[in-house]
Scaffold this motif. Structure first.
Motif, PDB file in Angstrom:
ATOM      1  N   GLN A   1      -8.791   2.279  -4.855  1.00  0.00           N
ATOM      2  CA  GLN A   1      -7.975   1.305  -5.575  1.00  0.00           C
ATOM      3  C   GLN A   1      -6.592   1.275  -4.937  1.00  0.00           C
ATOM      4  O   GLN A   1      -6.057   2.307  -4.568  1.00  0.00           O
ATOM      5  CB  GLN A   1      -7.827   1.705  -7.055  1.00  0.00           C
ATOM      6  CG  GLN A   1      -9.144   1.783  -7.818  1.00  0.00           C
ATOM      7  CD  GLN A   1      -9.882   0.457  -7.850  1.00  0.00           C
ATOM      8  OE1 GLN A   1      -9.270  -0.602  -8.021  1.00  0.00           O
ATOM      9  NE2 GLN A   1     -11.189   0.501  -7.620  1.00  0.00           N
ATOM     10  N   LEU A   2      -6.041   0.094  -4.785  1.00  0.00           N
ATOM     11  CA  LEU A   2      -4.664  -0.022  -4.290  1.00  0.00           C
ATOM     12  C   LEU A   2      -3.921  -0.961  -5.229  1.00  0.00           C
ATOM     13  O   LEU A   2      -4.518  -1.890  -5.797  1.00  0.00           O
ATOM     14  CB  LEU A   2      -4.627  -0.619  -2.883  1.00  0.00           C
ATOM     15  CG  LEU A   2      -5.044   0.256  -1.710  1.00  0.00           C
ATOM     16  CD1 LEU A   2      -5.077  -0.578  -0.443  1.00  0.00           C
ATOM     17  CD2 LEU A   2      -4.103   1.432  -1.526  1.00  0.00           C
ATOM     18  N   ASP A   3      -2.653  -0.728  -5.366  1.00  0.00           N
ATOM     19  CA  ASP A   3      -1.846  -1.564  -6.229  1.00  0.00           C
ATOM     20  C   ASP A   3      -1.302  -2.724  -5.400  1.00  0.00           C
ATOM     21  O   ASP A   3      -0.310  -2.584  -4.699  1.00  0.00           O
ATOM     22  CB  ASP A   3      -0.706  -0.714  -6.817  1.00  0.00           C
ATOM     23  CG  ASP A   3       0.049  -1.474  -7.879  1.00  0.00           C
ATOM     24  OD1 ASP A   3      -0.513  -2.455  -8.409  1.00  0.00           O
ATOM     25  OD2 ASP A   3       1.189  -1.094  -8.166  1.00  0.00           O
ATOM     26  N   LEU A   4      -2.001  -3.854  -5.428  1.00  0.00           N
ATOM     27  CA  LEU A   4      -1.582  -5.001  -4.626  1.00  0.00           C
ATOM     28  C   LEU A   4      -0.717  -5.936  -5.468  1.00  0.00           C
ATOM     29  O   LEU A   4      -0.906  -6.051  -6.680  1.00  0.00           O
ATOM     30  CB  LEU A   4      -2.810  -5.750  -4.101  1.00  0.00           C
ATOM     31  CG  LEU A   4      -3.714  -4.933  -3.174  1.00  0.00           C
ATOM     32  CD1 LEU A   4      -4.980  -5.700  -2.846  1.00  0.00           C
ATOM     33  CD2 LEU A   4      -2.989  -4.550  -1.889  1.00  0.00           C
ATOM     34  N   ASN A   5       0.217  -6.592  -4.799  1.00  0.00           N
ATOM     35  CA  ASN A   5       1.146  -7.487  -5.501  1.00  0.00           C
ATOM     36  C   ASN A   5       0.413  -8.652  -6.163  1.00  0.00           C
ATOM     37  O   ASN A   5      -0.660  -9.045  -5.741  1.00  0.00           O
ATOM     38  CB  ASN A   5       2.145  -8.066  -4.509  1.00  0.00           C
ATOM     39  CG  ASN A   5       3.043  -7.002  -3.928  1.00  0.00           C
ATOM     40  OD1 ASN A   5       3.152  -5.912  -4.476  1.00  0.00           O
ATOM     41  ND2 ASN A   5       3.659  -7.315  -2.811  1.00  0.00           N
TER      42      ASN A   5
END
Lengths: 777, 258
Positions: free
Chosen positions: B18-22
């Protein structure tokens, strides 16, 4: 604009000024050599006990020269990991004195602490330079046990790895093509094997390695960020030796010895990997039909013709071969050759003449039944260099000379390789250029406290005709193709490159240093990948591509602690870069031969702070490095012309290296690295085109890869020496705690649920053990 | 990247993270195509969504859409048939004609120009087996003759038993100009099995559309953030919309895999 005439005038004045000094004095000169092998020793410190301010360092050919008033002197010669030697000399005439140093056994290391060389760190005005000895390199654990100088360099502050297990590197925010990598003076255009997992430098062949991160002396030029100067061993001129190593993926062999004792010697080293042997073990024909290996050959001959003349011939040849069944193959490699003549004109004037050849080429073959073709591309240099070292008096050491390189860059030539192939055979014309330089520099001990190294390099880059050049419009579309006859000058760039560094010694163990350097680069690597791949292409400056220019200022504080046992330094730098290159949005390299149409140009800046605490002696040696840095670009057409982080921008970078001598037989080592992830472009959203989900990239390098950290462990056991046979066994564990450092992050439509997308992390190496057996007799 | 594949097959692993994308404001996405065929001529207008959402792209249903044949001066004002789909019914593409697309959504308007290239026939579609590291794949093969004049661009679309593959595959005649071309279509998003009916569309597209789809094809590759920074390919729409407007010919042939 700085003219050549003015430079000559400047050189003349400088020479006159230094010649005027130093009459009624005599010169002590000679070579420093290793007692066992007869190898000349680079960087040995020669000091005069009666005049502590006076001293010199043996040059790359082991030569030194000191001019002193008539008298009797005690001369001390010292070098790390050698026993210092003291000699008494009475100078009533100019005297030739060769000094041989014996390697120190481990228990003698305490002596070294007190040697004069120990505070070299404080007094040498040259900044941002690091020398690595091969013994340090041999102790540090690396991926798959292949000892690799380039990977050890990456553990120093300001030098960053280009990627997981990669031998490519970035220096102070520079691109990986902005490093000038020299092997016996010959540029190595692609210093990596197997896609960068290994470097072209076989540790067996290498004597000395120095890297300049800034403040490079004027004799070096051609790249913006750094100079990595690698010198090959000359070969033992006393007795015959052979040795080698057997590792998990590669084996090495070398032999060296005298041709005529004391007069001449040879060295030959070879290395080959056998990664493809593992592929052969597979029963699956799709795997066992593949090839994947590389080999390296280094050879050197050296002759002492007379006390005044030495001749060296050295060469390197390396090749990688990769084949995917009979569908696809690529092989690539470097070849370099150097012919050098050292001549002592007199005891103060040393001349080095080199004729250098260097080549990099690759061939790709694609066989897919219908469109079989091969691609070939190469870069080839002929290089003539004349350099003088002049030691007029102990306060000055001058270097001056000139250098002319003829470059031939052959772009991709495409050849249809089957009757039915629909590919057209094309011959793109090679591009030619002549890069020349004159340089002068002086290392000047201005006072006991102040020393300076200043110089100027004047470079000229003449782009020659014989091929086509393009005129582009604002949209990078070719509007005109210009054809120039061979030999005609298409464009000509002349750039002065001033170099200055200064040291002010505050006390025996403390100094401050400052430097300013300008570097110019006329060969540019256009890479279609972040890591080094064999089919990266070199382009030269042209009417479209302007020379890259970097101005760097640096300031440093240096302090040795507890009797020079620890070295501490802080260096800060600021670099302003012009004519930097990046790709336009949606750039294509597959169908485009005129790469200029895919490039954008702008400026860059890089600044940072580097801390290094090093322990050089004792049972525990090693260092602690930290870098805080920023690297940015501003290019019209990218991120609306705002400053953006370069891919290699990493805020924090920590490295810890420790080598512990547990007993006479056992050595343990460990390295730990931590760094902020590279700047990358990730999507901020997605949309649909036809029936595919497409990711929306709104900003270049607006995200970060996750932080990278890794611990490597190593242990070496030395077996008892039998007669002349020595051997050791080295164990390594790469990524000891199995950190899943992402090599790549992919964004994919979910295979099982096409209505979703997912983020995949590719991890390459987790806990990779290695074992290598080394021997020597 | 094949090397990495080979090396990594020995030591690497792949997992989902999981990545925190804008988050971004939804962007307007316009796909417009006019062909020399009676079907497939339409303009579709949707919006982009954030990365972590499902692949459901909200249609824009209140657009004013028109396509004009600038060569004849004839205009077709389009009417929505399904949400976000605006079929072109009054015009059929003719090679050499220039077309203008205009889309107005509320206050904002978008436009694009496209010229239909000359038609090139698809002589044959066959298949081949391709040995790769990870096994053997069946690939479709298109055979055609590239015209003598340079500057032809092609897009190929595979249909597996009637379903279009999502792979973008384009070719330029840069290295094959004027030749009889046997083109293997690499498509890793479908697995072709014996018994499948494979249809291949060969579209003759303009340079700008080629550059757009070539850019999309690069974004579909693996390990993209190891390579050149991925970027949105430049489309031919003015006004800041994502997508493209293409006037192209379509030639289709079919093969049954034995």
């Amino acid at each position: 604009m700085f003219s050549g005439k003015r430079l000559l005038f400047f050189i003349g004045c400088l020479l006159m000024a230094t010649l005027a000094l130093g009459q009624t004095r005599y010169t002590l000169s000679g070579s420093v050599k290793d007692a066992q092998s007869g190898e000349v020793l680079i960087g040995a410190t020669i000091r005069v006990q009666q005049q502590p301010v006076i001293g010199t360092i043996s040059n790359e050919y082991g030569f030194y020269s000191l001019t002193l008033p008539e008298g009797t002197y005690t001369i001390q010669v010292s070098l790390v990991s050698y026993q210092p030697v003291t000699k008494t000399v009475t100078l009533t005439t100019s005297t030739h004195l060769d000094v041989t140093l014996a390697e120190s056994a481990t228990q003698l290391q305490e002596v070294l602490v007190r040697s004069q060389a120990a505070n070299e760190h404080i007094t040498n005005p040259t900044m941002g330079v690091e020398r690595l000895s091969m013994s340090a390199i041999k102790q540090i654990p690396v991926l798959l046990g292949e000892r690799d100088p380039l990977k050890v360099l990456q553990l120093l502050p300001g030098i960053k790895s280009a990627g997981e297990g990669n031998s490519g590197f970035h220096v102070r925010g520079g691109n990986s093509d902005q490093n000038l990598i020299l092997l016996d003076e010959a540029p190595v255009y692609n210093a990596s094997h197997l896609l960068g997992f290994f470097s072209t430098f076989n540790a067996d062949a290498i004597k000395d390695l120095a890297i300049y991160k800034g403040g490079m002396p004027a004799q070096y030029g051609g790249r913006l960020s750094s100079v990595l100067d690698v010198k090959m061993n000359d070969g033992n001129n006393q007795t015959f030796h052979a040795g080698g190593g057997i590792g998990l993926i590669a084996s090495r062999l070398y032999a060296e010895g005298p041709l005529v004792k004391d007069k001449s010697s040879f060295l030959i080293t070879g290395r080959r990997t056998y990664a493809d042997a593992f592929l052969k073990l597979s029963n699956d024909p799709d795997i066992n039909r593949n090839t994947l290996y590389f080999y390296d050959l280094n050879a050197k001959l050296n002759y002492t013709l007379s006390t005044k003349d030495r001749l060296f011939v050295s060469g390197y040849f390396g090749r990688d071969k990769f084949g995917l069944g009979d569908l696809f193959n690529i092989d690539w490699g470097n070849a370099t050759g150097t012919l050098r003549w050292n001549h002592l004109l007199n005891e103060k004037l040393f001349s080095n003449t080199s004729l250098i050849y260097s080549q990099y080429d690759y061939q790709v073959g694609i066989q897919n039944g219908s469109n079989d073709f091969s691609l070939t591309s190469s870069i080839r240099d002929y290089n003539l260099k004349q350099e003088f070292s002049y030691f007029p008096n102990p306060a000055h050491a001058l270097r001056f000379g000139a250098n002319v390189i003829h470059h031939t860059l052959t772009p991709r030539n495409r050849t249809a390789t089957s009757e039915s192939s629909s590919i057209n055979t094309t011959r793109e014309k090679s591009r030619y250029s002549v890069e020349s330089a004159v340089f002068v520099s002086d290392k000047w001990q201005l006072s006991p406290r102040i020393s300076l190294e200043y110089g100027l390099r004047l470079t000229s880059f003449a782009v020659l005709g014989g091929s086509e050049y393009y005129t582009l419009d604002a949209n990078k579309t070719i509007v005109d193709t210009l054809s120039y006859p061979a030999g005609q000058i298409v464009t000509h760039y002349v750039n002065p490159e001033p170099r200055l560094s200064a040291a002010y010694v505050l006390s025996d163990n403390t100094s401050i240093k400052a430097s300013y350097t300008r570097n110019v680069q006329n060969l540019h690597l256009i890479s279609n990948s972040g890591t080094s791949t064999p089919n990266d292409r070199w382009l030269q400056s042209s009417n479209v591509i302007r020379p890259e220019i970097a101005d760097q200022v640096a300031l440093g504080f240096f302090r040795n602690i507890s009797d020079n046992r620890y070295e501490f330094s802080v260096e800060t730098y600021y670099k302003a870069l012009q004519n930097q290159i990046d790709y336009k949005n949606g750039a294509d390299f597959q169908f485009t031969d005129a790469l200029e149409t895919q490039l954008l140009f702008g400026k860059g800046r890089a600044y940072g702070l580097e801390l290094l605490l090093r322990k050089k002696t004792g049972a525990l040696t090693g260092w602690l490095g930290y870098t805080l840095s920023r690297t940015e670009r501003q290019i019209e057409g990218i991120n609306n012309g705002r400053w953006y982080p370069a891919r290699q921008d990493r805020t924090h970078d920590v490295s810890i290296v420790g080598v512990y001598q547990l007993s006479k037989r056992w050595t343990l080592s460990a390295t730990f690295v931590y760094n902020t992830g590279n700047a990358v472009s990730f999507p901020t959203g997605k949309y649909r085109i036809d029936n595919a989900v497409v990711f929306n990239y709104t900003e270049r390098n607006g995200y970060r890869m996750p932080a990278y950290h890794r611990l490597d462990l190593g242990a070496t056991v030395q077996f008892a020496k039998k007669k002349n046979f020595e051997s050791d066994l080295a164990f390594g564990l790469y990524n000891a705690y199995g950190r899943a450092n992402p090599y790549a992050i992919n964004f994919e439509q979910d295979v099982y649920d096409p209505n979703q997308t997912e983020i995949q992390r590719i991890t390459l190496f987790k806990m990779v053990p290695s074992i290598t057996y080394n021997f020597r007799f | 990247m094949l090397f990495v594949g080979l090396l990594s097959s020995l030591t690497s692993c792949v997992d989902v993270i999981q990545l925190d994308l804008n988050r971004t404001n939804p962007a307007v996405v316009i796909e417009g195509r006019i062909t020399d065929q009676d079907s497939m001529n339409e303009v579709r207008i949707t919006q982009s969504v954030d990365f972590d959402h499902a692949n459901e792209f909200p249609p824009i249903t209140n657009a004013q859409v028109a396509v004009r044949d600038l060569t004849t001066g004839q205009t077709d004002s389009l009417h929505q048939s399904f949400p976000g789909v605006y079929p072109i019914t009054k015009l059929t593409g003719v090679p050499g004609h220039r077309y203008q697309l205009t889309v107005t959504i509320g206050e904002k308007s978008y436009s694009a120009l496209a010229t239909m290239p000359p038609r090139v026939e698809l002589d044959q579609v066959s298949y081949t087996t391709d040995n790769r590291l990870n096994g053997t794949s069946i690939r479709t093969v298109a055979t055609y003759t590239d015209p003598a004049a340079p500057g032809n661009y092609y897009r190929f679309v595979n249909y597996q038993n009637g379903l279009a593959s999502r792979t973008f595959f384009v070719r330029s005649d840069a290295f094959i100009n004027g030749n009889r071309v046997v083109q293997t279509i690499r498509d890793d998003n479908i697995t072709i099995q014996p018994g499948d009916t494979m249809a291949v569309d060969m579209q003759c597209i303009e340079k700008a559309v080629f550059e757009y789809f070539n850019g999309l094809a690069q974004l579909q590759g693996d390990n993209i953030n190891q390579g050149v920074s991925p970027t949105n390919p430049p489309g031919n729409l003015s006004g800041g919309a994502l997508g493209y407007f293409s006037a192209h010919t379509v030639a289709r042939r079919t093969v049954v895999i034995p």
